[in-house]
Design a protein around this motif. Structure first.
Motif, PDB file in Angstrom:
ATOM      1  N   PRO A   1      96.089  70.184 -48.076  1.00 19.43           N
ATOM      2  CA  PRO A   1      95.945  68.799 -48.527  1.00 19.43           C
ATOM      3  C   PRO A   1      95.606  67.820 -47.405  1.00 19.43           C
ATOM      4  CG  PRO A   1      98.202  69.576 -48.877  1.00 19.43           C
ATOM      5  CD  PRO A   1      97.427  70.710 -48.336  1.00 19.43           C
ATOM      6  N   ARG A   2      95.934  68.146 -46.153  1.00 20.09           N
ATOM      7  CA  ARG A   2      95.630  67.195 -45.088  1.00 20.09           C
ATOM      8  C   ARG A   2      94.153  67.218 -44.708  1.00 20.09           C
ATOM      9  NH1 ARG A   2      98.848  71.193 -43.264  1.00 20.09           N
ATOM     10  NH2 ARG A   2      97.964  72.610 -41.740  1.00 20.09           N
ATOM     11  N   ARG A   3      93.399  68.237 -45.125  1.00 21.46           N
ATOM     12  CA  ARG A   3      91.961  68.307 -44.863  1.00 21.46           C
ATOM     13  C   ARG A   3      91.239  68.516 -46.200  1.00 21.46           C
ATOM     14  NH1 ARG A   3      89.042  72.658 -44.226  1.00 21.46           N
ATOM     15  NH2 ARG A   3      86.905  72.249 -43.655  1.00 21.46           N
ATOM     16  N   PRO A   4      90.763  67.437 -46.824  1.00 21.07           N
ATOM     17  CA  PRO A   4      90.125  67.597 -48.128  1.00 21.07           C
ATOM     18  C   PRO A   4      88.777  68.314 -48.018  1.00 21.07           C
ATOM     19  CG  PRO A   4      89.993  65.327 -47.412  1.00 21.07           C
ATOM     20  CD  PRO A   4      90.801  66.057 -46.396  1.00 21.07           C
ATOM     21  N   GLU A   5      88.496  69.097 -49.049  1.00 16.52           N
ATOM     22  CA  GLU A   5      87.199  69.770 -49.148  1.00 16.52           C
ATOM     23  C   GLU A   5      86.379  69.038 -50.203  1.00 16.52           C
ATOM     24  OE1 GLU A   5      86.974  74.384 -48.374  1.00 16.52           O
ATOM     25  OE2 GLU A   5      88.443  73.868 -49.901  1.00 16.52           O
ATOM     26  N   THR A   6      85.283  68.470 -49.777  1.00 18.36           N
ATOM     27  CA  THR A   6      84.438  67.706 -50.693  1.00 18.36           C
ATOM     28  C   THR A   6      83.217  68.524 -51.082  1.00 18.36           C
ATOM     29  OG1 THR A   6      83.169  66.679 -48.929  1.00 18.36           O
ATOM     30  CG2 THR A   6      85.179  65.541 -49.631  1.00 18.36           C
ATOM     31  N   LEU A   7      82.546  68.060 -52.125  1.00 17.75           N
ATOM     32  CA  LEU A   7      81.302  68.716 -52.544  1.00 17.75           C
ATOM     33  C   LEU A   7      80.253  68.633 -51.441  1.00 17.75           C
ATOM     34  CD1 LEU A   7      80.967  67.508 -56.240  1.00 17.75           C
ATOM     35  CD2 LEU A   7      81.458  69.813 -55.460  1.00 17.75           C
ATOM     36  N   GLY A   8      80.245  67.526 -50.718  1.00 14.38           N
ATOM     37  CA  GLY A   8      79.297  67.364 -49.620  1.00 14.38           C
ATOM     38  C   GLY A   8      79.531  68.386 -48.525  1.00 14.38           C
ATOM     39  N   GLU A   9      80.812  68.644 -48.173  1.00 13.91           N
ATOM     40  CA  GLU A   9      81.119  69.654 -47.168  1.00 13.91           C
ATOM     41  C   GLU A   9      80.708  71.042 -47.639  1.00 13.91           C
ATOM     42  OE1 GLU A   9      85.248  69.347 -46.327  1.00 13.91           O
ATOM     43  OE2 GLU A   9      85.044  67.451 -45.263  1.00 13.91           O
ATOM     44  N   LEU A  10      80.965  71.327 -48.906  1.00 15.82           N
ATOM     45  CA  LEU A  10      80.571  72.635 -49.435  1.00 15.82           C
ATOM     46  C   LEU A  10      79.051  72.795 -49.419  1.00 15.82           C
ATOM     47  CD1 LEU A  10      83.000  72.983 -52.478  1.00 15.82           C
ATOM     48  CD2 LEU A  10      83.137  74.135 -50.266  1.00 15.82           C
ATOM     49  N   ALA A  11      78.317  71.714 -49.708  1.00 14.93           N
ATOM     50  CA  ALA A  11      76.859  71.787 -49.722  1.00 14.93           C
ATOM     51  C   ALA A  11      76.288  71.928 -48.321  1.00 14.93           C
ATOM     52  CB  ALA A  11      76.281  70.545 -50.395  1.00 14.93           C
ATOM     53  N   THR A  12      76.942  71.312 -47.319  1.00  9.67           N
ATOM     54  CA  THR A  12      76.397  71.358 -45.954  1.00  9.67           C
ATOM     55  C   THR A  12      76.873  72.558 -45.152  1.00  9.67           C
ATOM     56  OG1 THR A  12      78.188  69.903 -45.207  1.00  9.67           O
ATOM     57  CG2 THR A  12      76.089  68.860 -45.812  1.00  9.67           C
ATOM     58  N   ARG A  13      77.674  73.425 -45.719  1.00 11.32           N
ATOM     59  CA  ARG A  13      78.094  74.624 -44.973  1.00 11.32           C
ATOM     60  C   ARG A  13      76.898  75.536 -44.690  1.00 11.32           C
ATOM     61  NH1 ARG A  13      83.761  76.354 -47.830  1.00 11.32           N
ATOM     62  NH2 ARG A  13      84.975  74.656 -46.928  1.00 11.32           N
ATOM     63  N   ARG A  14      76.062  75.733 -45.666  1.00 10.27           N
ATOM     64  CA  ARG A  14      74.884  76.604 -45.480  1.00 10.27           C
ATOM     65  C   ARG A  14      73.642  75.815 -45.077  1.00 10.27           C
ATOM     66  NH1 ARG A  14      75.431  80.940 -50.385  1.00 10.27           N
ATOM     67  NH2 ARG A  14      77.497  81.657 -49.793  1.00 10.27           N
TER      68      ARG A  14
END
Length: 164
Positions: A80-93
């Motif tokens: 919970p202290r490090r949120p995972e956003t859709l933007g982070e998931l999209a920019t991983r690859r």
């Protein structure tokens, strides 16, 4: 004074007639219909909508989906202290995914703006061509009807009376 009393009495008698609603008279001409080209959005409006879509896209890319990912995959631990956003998931690859998405939105809104201005310019021409086509179809139908009537009259006149 007598005239004043008489005038007041006549006004009192005429008041119910004056209070009646007046009959509705239709307008002499119907109001003009709005033109199609006037209903199209202007290019700057389309670009403004594109800007709003970019802002909405940024808001959606900033949505924390970590708890949803934990609910789908029970062996995954969400921090919970490090949120995972859709933007982070999209920019991983693809580290430029967010910028590419913005470029596509900008290109699409610019293209739509140009298309609406072109459509507004073409609409009167299209309307004239449709009217010309409808007139030509009406003429063809009318000529065919006249030709059939003439053939019927000719066949009827050429027949000789039978009998006698």
């Amino acid at each position: 004074m007598r005239n004043l009393v008489l005038a007041a009495g006549l006004l009192a008698l005429a008041a119910p007639a004056a209070a009646q609603p007046r009959p509705h008279r239709p307008a002499p001409y119907p109001p003009p219909r709005p033109r199609i080209e006037d209903r199209l959005p202007r290019p700057y409006e389309v670009e403004r909508i594109g800007t709003m879509i970019e802002r909405v896209t940024d808001a959606l890319l900033d949505v924390d989906v970590g708890p949803v990912a934990d609910a789908i995959d029970p062996y995954r631990r969400y921090e919970p202290r490090r949120p995972e956003t859709l933007g982070e998931l999209a920019t991983r690859r693809d580290p430029y995914a967010r910028r590419r998405l913005h470029n596509e939105i900008e290109d699409t809104s610019a293209g739509l703006g140009a298309a609406t201005s072109e459509l507004a310019a073409m609409t009167p021409l299209l309307r004239a061509e449709i009217a010309n086509t409808a007139r030509r179809i009406d003429d063809a139908v009318r000529e065919n009807r006249i030709r059939r009537e003439r053939e019927y009259e000719r066949d009827y006149r050429d027949e000789e009376p039978r009998g006698r």
